[in-house]
Design a protein around this motif. Structure first.
Motif, PDB file in Angstrom:
ATOM      1  N   GLY A  12       0.825  -1.213   0.000  1.00 29.31           N
ATOM      2  CA  GLY A  12       0.000   0.000   0.000  1.00 29.31           C
ATOM      3  C   GLY A  12       0.852   1.252   0.000  1.00 29.31           C
ATOM      4  N   GLY A  16      -1.590   7.318   0.718  1.00 31.54           N
ATOM      5  CA  GLY A  16      -1.940   7.477   2.125  1.00 31.54           C
ATOM      6  C   GLY A  16      -0.861   7.117   3.141  1.00 31.54           C
ATOM      7  N   GLY A  36       1.914  -1.829  -4.484  1.00 30.68           N
ATOM      8  CA  GLY A  36       0.586  -1.241  -4.600  1.00 30.68           C
ATOM      9  C   GLY A  36       0.133  -1.588  -6.015  1.00 30.68           C
ATOM     10  N   ARG A  37      -0.948  -0.967  -6.480  1.00 31.32           N
ATOM     11  CA  ARG A  37      -1.379  -1.265  -7.860  1.00 31.32           C
ATOM     12  C   ARG A  37      -1.033  -0.148  -8.829  1.00 31.32           C
ATOM     13  NH1 ARG A  37      -7.432  -2.312  -6.182  1.00 31.32           N
ATOM     14  NH2 ARG A  37      -6.791  -0.481  -5.020  1.00 31.32           N
ATOM     15  N   ASP A  38      -0.980   1.082  -8.331  1.00 26.64           N
ATOM     16  CA  ASP A  38      -0.824   2.258  -9.189  1.00 26.64           C
ATOM     17  C   ASP A  38       0.652   2.389  -9.613  1.00 26.64           C
ATOM     18  OD1 ASP A  38      -0.462   4.885 -10.139  1.00 26.64           O
ATOM     19  OD2 ASP A  38      -2.199   5.574  -9.014  1.00 26.64           O
ATOM     20  N   SER A  59      -5.444  -8.862  -4.584  1.00 26.70           N
ATOM     21  CA  SER A  59      -6.675  -9.663  -4.604  1.00 26.70           C
ATOM     22  C   SER A  59      -6.611 -10.772  -5.651  1.00 26.70           C
ATOM     23  CB  SER A  59      -7.889  -8.767  -4.884  1.00 26.70           C
ATOM     24  OG  SER A  59      -7.848  -8.289  -6.217  1.00 26.70           O
ATOM     25  N   ASN A  84       0.492  -2.995   5.218  1.00 26.01           N
ATOM     26  CA  ASN A  84      -0.337  -1.792   5.368  1.00 26.01           C
ATOM     27  C   ASN A  84      -1.508  -1.749   4.383  1.00 26.01           C
ATOM     28  OD1 ASN A  84      -0.905   1.256   5.724  1.00 26.01           O
ATOM     29  ND2 ASN A  84      -0.236   1.074   3.581  1.00 26.01           N
ATOM     30  N   GLY A  86      -4.796  -1.930   2.317  1.00 23.52           N
ATOM     31  CA  GLY A  86      -6.131  -2.326   2.748  1.00 23.52           C
ATOM     32  C   GLY A  86      -7.195  -1.633   1.934  1.00 23.52           C
ATOM     33  N   ARG A 103     -13.168 -10.418  -1.724  1.00 25.52           N
ATOM     34  CA  ARG A 103     -12.129  -9.430  -2.016  1.00 25.52           C
ATOM     35  C   ARG A 103     -11.637  -8.754  -0.732  1.00 25.52           C
ATOM     36  NH1 ARG A 103     -10.557  -6.578  -6.400  1.00 25.52           N
ATOM     37  NH2 ARG A 103      -9.387  -4.764  -5.759  1.00 25.52           N
ATOM     38  N   VAL A 134      -0.863  -2.876   9.924  1.00 29.97           N
ATOM     39  CA  VAL A 134      -1.755  -1.738  10.133  1.00 29.97           C
ATOM     40  C   VAL A 134      -3.169  -2.314  10.194  1.00 29.97           C
ATOM     41  CG1 VAL A 134      -2.628   0.437   9.209  1.00 29.97           C
ATOM     42  CG2 VAL A 134      -0.203  -0.158   8.952  1.00 29.97           C
ATOM     43  N   SER A 136      -7.080  -1.639  12.395  1.00 33.64           N
ATOM     44  CA  SER A 136      -8.046  -0.524  12.440  1.00 33.64           C
ATOM     45  C   SER A 136      -8.822  -0.592  13.742  1.00 33.64           C
ATOM     46  CB  SER A 136      -9.025  -0.637  11.265  1.00 33.64           C
ATOM     47  OG  SER A 136     -10.075   0.299  11.428  1.00 33.64           O
ATOM     48  N   LYS A 153      -9.926  -7.113   9.819  1.00 42.04           N
ATOM     49  CA  LYS A 153      -8.920  -6.420  10.639  1.00 42.04           C
ATOM     50  C   LYS A 153      -8.779  -7.101  12.004  1.00 42.04           C
ATOM     51  CE  LYS A 153      -7.525  -3.065   7.924  1.00 42.04           C
ATOM     52  NZ  LYS A 153      -6.126  -2.974   7.480  1.00 42.04           N
ATOM     53  N   VAL A 181      -9.387   7.425  12.546  1.00 40.67           N
ATOM     54  CA  VAL A 181      -9.746   7.964  11.236  1.00 40.67           C
ATOM     55  C   VAL A 181      -8.568   8.760  10.672  1.00 40.67           C
ATOM     56  CG1 VAL A 181     -11.461   9.289   9.972  1.00 40.67           C
ATOM     57  CG2 VAL A 181     -12.086   8.180  12.125  1.00 40.67           C
ATOM     58  N   THR A 184      -7.110  10.119   4.124  1.00 42.82           N
ATOM     59  CA  THR A 184      -6.499   9.502   2.933  1.00 42.82           C
ATOM     60  C   THR A 184      -7.621   9.258   1.913  1.00 42.82           C
ATOM     61  OG1 THR A 184      -6.910   7.230   3.635  1.00 42.82           O
ATOM     62  CG2 THR A 184      -4.844   8.221   4.386  1.00 42.82           C
ATOM     63  N   PHE A 186      -8.872   6.528   1.352  1.00 41.86           N
ATOM     64  CA  PHE A 186      -9.581   5.331   1.812  1.00 41.86           C
ATOM     65  C   PHE A 186     -11.107   5.476   1.732  1.00 41.86           C
ATOM     66  CE2 PHE A 186     -11.532   2.918   5.289  1.00 41.86           C
ATOM     67  CZ  PHE A 186     -11.024   1.655   5.085  1.00 41.86           C
ATOM     68  N   ARG A 189     -12.568   5.826  -1.817  1.00 44.04           N
ATOM     69  CA  ARG A 189     -12.440   4.561  -2.528  1.00 44.04           C
ATOM     70  C   ARG A 189     -13.471   3.536  -2.092  1.00 44.04           C
ATOM     71  NH1 ARG A 189      -6.104   3.249  -2.849  1.00 44.04           N
ATOM     72  NH2 ARG A 189      -5.660   4.648  -4.562  1.00 44.04           N
TER      73      ARG A 189
HETATM   74  N1  NAP Z   1      -7.877   5.970   6.375  1.00 47.81           N
HETATM   75  C1  NAP Z   1      -8.372   5.544   7.512  1.00 47.81           C
HETATM   76  O1  NAP Z   1      -9.198   6.233   8.162  1.00 47.81           O
HETATM   77  C2  NAP Z   1      -7.925   4.227   8.099  1.00 47.81           C
HETATM   78  C3  NAP Z   1      -8.344   3.918   9.394  1.00 47.81           C
HETATM   79  C4  NAP Z   1      -7.937   2.719   9.979  1.00 47.81           C
HETATM   80  C5  NAP Z   1      -7.151   1.849   9.258  1.00 47.81           C
HETATM   81  N2  NAP Z   1      -6.767   2.168   7.988  1.00 47.81           N
HETATM   82  C6  NAP Z   1      -5.950   1.198   7.257  1.00 47.81           C
HETATM   83  O2  NAP Z   1      -4.764   1.838   6.848  1.00 47.81           O
HETATM   84  C7  NAP Z   1      -4.216   1.143   5.732  1.00 47.81           C
HETATM   85  C8  NAP Z   1      -3.807   2.152   4.659  1.00 47.81           C
HETATM   86  O3  NAP Z   1      -4.975   2.805   4.191  1.00 47.81           O
HETATM   87  P1  NAP Z   1      -4.982   4.343   3.751  1.00 47.81           P
HETATM   88  O4  NAP Z   1      -5.856   5.057   4.692  1.00 47.81           O
HETATM   89  O5  NAP Z   1      -3.601   4.821   3.521  1.00 47.81           O
HETATM   90  O6  NAP Z   1      -5.799   4.221   2.383  1.00 47.81           O
HETATM   91  P2  NAP Z   1      -5.427   4.537   0.861  1.00 47.81           P
HETATM   92  O7  NAP Z   1      -4.866   5.900   0.730  1.00 47.81           O
HETATM   93  O8  NAP Z   1      -6.646   4.175   0.088  1.00 47.81           O
HETATM   94  O9  NAP Z   1      -4.258   3.496   0.543  1.00 47.81           O
HETATM   95  C9  NAP Z   1      -4.528   2.122   0.439  1.00 47.81           C
HETATM   96  C10 NAP Z   1      -3.306   1.445  -0.158  1.00 47.81           C
HETATM   97  O10 NAP Z   1      -3.572   0.029  -0.262  1.00 47.81           O
HETATM   98  C11 NAP Z   1      -3.335  -0.376  -1.605  1.00 47.81           C
HETATM   99  N3  NAP Z   1      -4.271  -1.405  -2.010  1.00 47.81           N
HETATM  100  C12 NAP Z   1      -5.608  -1.412  -1.843  1.00 47.81           C
HETATM  101  N4  NAP Z   1      -6.137  -2.502  -2.443  1.00 47.81           N
HETATM  102  C13 NAP Z   1      -5.094  -3.163  -2.997  1.00 47.81           C
HETATM  103  C14 NAP Z   1      -4.998  -4.349  -3.779  1.00 47.81           C
HETATM  104  N5  NAP Z   1      -6.075  -5.076  -4.127  1.00 47.81           N
HETATM  105  N6  NAP Z   1      -3.780  -4.746  -4.193  1.00 47.81           N
HETATM  106  C15 NAP Z   1      -2.676  -4.025  -3.876  1.00 47.81           C
HETATM  107  N7  NAP Z   1      -2.704  -2.893  -3.163  1.00 47.81           N
HETATM  108  C16 NAP Z   1      -3.918  -2.478  -2.730  1.00 47.81           C
HETATM  109  C17 NAP Z   1      -3.563   0.854  -2.457  1.00 47.81           C
HETATM  110  O11 NAP Z   1      -2.877   0.693  -3.679  1.00 47.81           O
HETATM  111  P3  NAP Z   1      -3.268   1.532  -5.027  1.00 47.81           P
HETATM  112  O12 NAP Z   1      -3.503   2.948  -4.574  1.00 47.81           O
HETATM  113  O13 NAP Z   1      -2.036   1.411  -5.866  1.00 47.81           O
HETATM  114  O14 NAP Z   1      -4.476   0.894  -5.601  1.00 47.81           O
HETATM  115  C18 NAP Z   1      -2.987   1.942  -1.569  1.00 47.81           C
HETATM  116  O15 NAP Z   1      -1.594   2.034  -1.732  1.00 47.81           O
HETATM  117  C19 NAP Z   1      -5.300   0.170   5.272  1.00 47.81           C
HETATM  118  O16 NAP Z   1      -4.993  -1.124   5.734  1.00 47.81           O
HETATM  119  C20 NAP Z   1      -6.548   0.672   5.979  1.00 47.81           C
HETATM  120  O17 NAP Z   1      -7.477  -0.366   6.212  1.00 47.81           O
HETATM  121  C21 NAP Z   1      -7.138   3.331   7.401  1.00 47.81           C
END
Ligand code: NAP
Length: 252
Positions: A12, A16, A36-38, A59, A84, A86, A103, A134, A136, A153, A181, A184, A186, A189
């Protein structure tokens, strides 16, 4: 753990918390493998950090095992695994398709387990290493409309806790960061914006700092923000009270 010179695989990393964590680890002298995917964002981050980009969709069947092997081929070893990546989902459980459920479980639970399965033996044989997860707050308290995400989680938390017992005395540490929270991509998406006034979303860089600090200081568990320990503790000792309060203040 000593980050300088360590080979760190960050999942990831393209967005974010993962993006900010990769930047922080690079500042501290880690050699990064970024996934990551991007592909464009990974290439940009690789340029900024000197890391190696390995784009993978976690996935896809077999992709996680291939990623772990490609990381070992690229760097020879992985000393620090940051699980990380998710994906969220917002909506009633009864409206979810079996594909959506599969998924969420694949990306949030199966992928970190499989990456750890392939990369941990090398750490154990070297007598040093760190696996960070990471999770939640959703996995600690349960959240309406996020049943499968929360379950995945919670599964990661239980996996990490069990692994920590298993690895006692091995030199390999297991750490869990429990964010609240975070600001990002997240929420966009998952298709549902964060709409509550409180708690206010934290910047990703602050959460990344907490994550890297927990790795450097080898903490078993950290909450960001730290007051999140409180609802978790109340739920543990007084679950009925917790449920009443959560229902009243909109935590559920
Ligand atoms: N944001 C919140 O409020 C929050 C709260 C609690 C926990 N978290 C956890 O924190 C972690 C990071 O999330 P974030 O907030 O940074 O969100 P984010 O900005 O959406 O980043 C998510 C990352 O995970 C990657 N990812 C998602 N699906 C994937 C897949 N199928 N294959 C490969 N990579 C994948 C994305 O890759 P691409 O962008 O390249 O697709 C991206 O790099 C996650 O585990 C999330 O559950 C977030």
């Amino acid at each position: 753990m000593r980050v300088r010179g360590a080979v760190a695989l960050v999942t990831g990393a393209s967005s974010g918390i993962g993006w900010a964590t990769a930047l922080r680890l690079a500042e501290l002298g880690a050699r990064l493998i970024l996934t990551g995917r991007d592909t464009e964002r990974l290439a940009m981050l690789a340029t900024m950090t000197g890391g190696t980009p390995l784009a993978t969709d976690l996935s896809e069947p077999g992709a996680v095992t291939r990623l772990a092997r490609a990381a070992l081929d690229a760097a020879g070893r992985v000393d620090l695994l940051v699980n990380n990546a998710g994906e969220g989902h917002a909506g009633r459980f009864t409206a979810m398709s079996s594909e959506q459920v599969a998924r969420l479980v694949a990306v949030n639970l199966s992928a970190p387990i499989e990456l750890t399965r392939v990369l941990l033996p090398g750490m154990v044989s070297r007598g040093t290493g760190h696996v960070a997860f990471v999770t939640s707050i959703a996995g600690r308290t349960g959240v309406a409309g996020e049943a499968v995400y929360s379950a995945a989680k919670a599964g990661v938390d239980a996996f990490a806790e069990s692994l920590r017992f298993e690895l006692a005395g091995s030199g390999v540490r297991v750490g869990v960061l429990v964010p609240g929270v975070v600001r990002t991509a997240f929420f966009d998406r998952r298709g549902a914006a964060y709409q509550r006034q409180r708690p206010r979303p934290l910047p990703a860089a602050r959460v990344a700092d907490a994550l890297v600090r927990s790795i450097v200081t080898e903490r078993d568990e950290s909450f960001t923000p730290s007051w999140l320990r409180l609802p978790v503790a109340i739920r543990a000792v007084a679950p009925a009270t917790y449920r009443r309060l959560a229902g009243r203040f909109g935590g559920s």
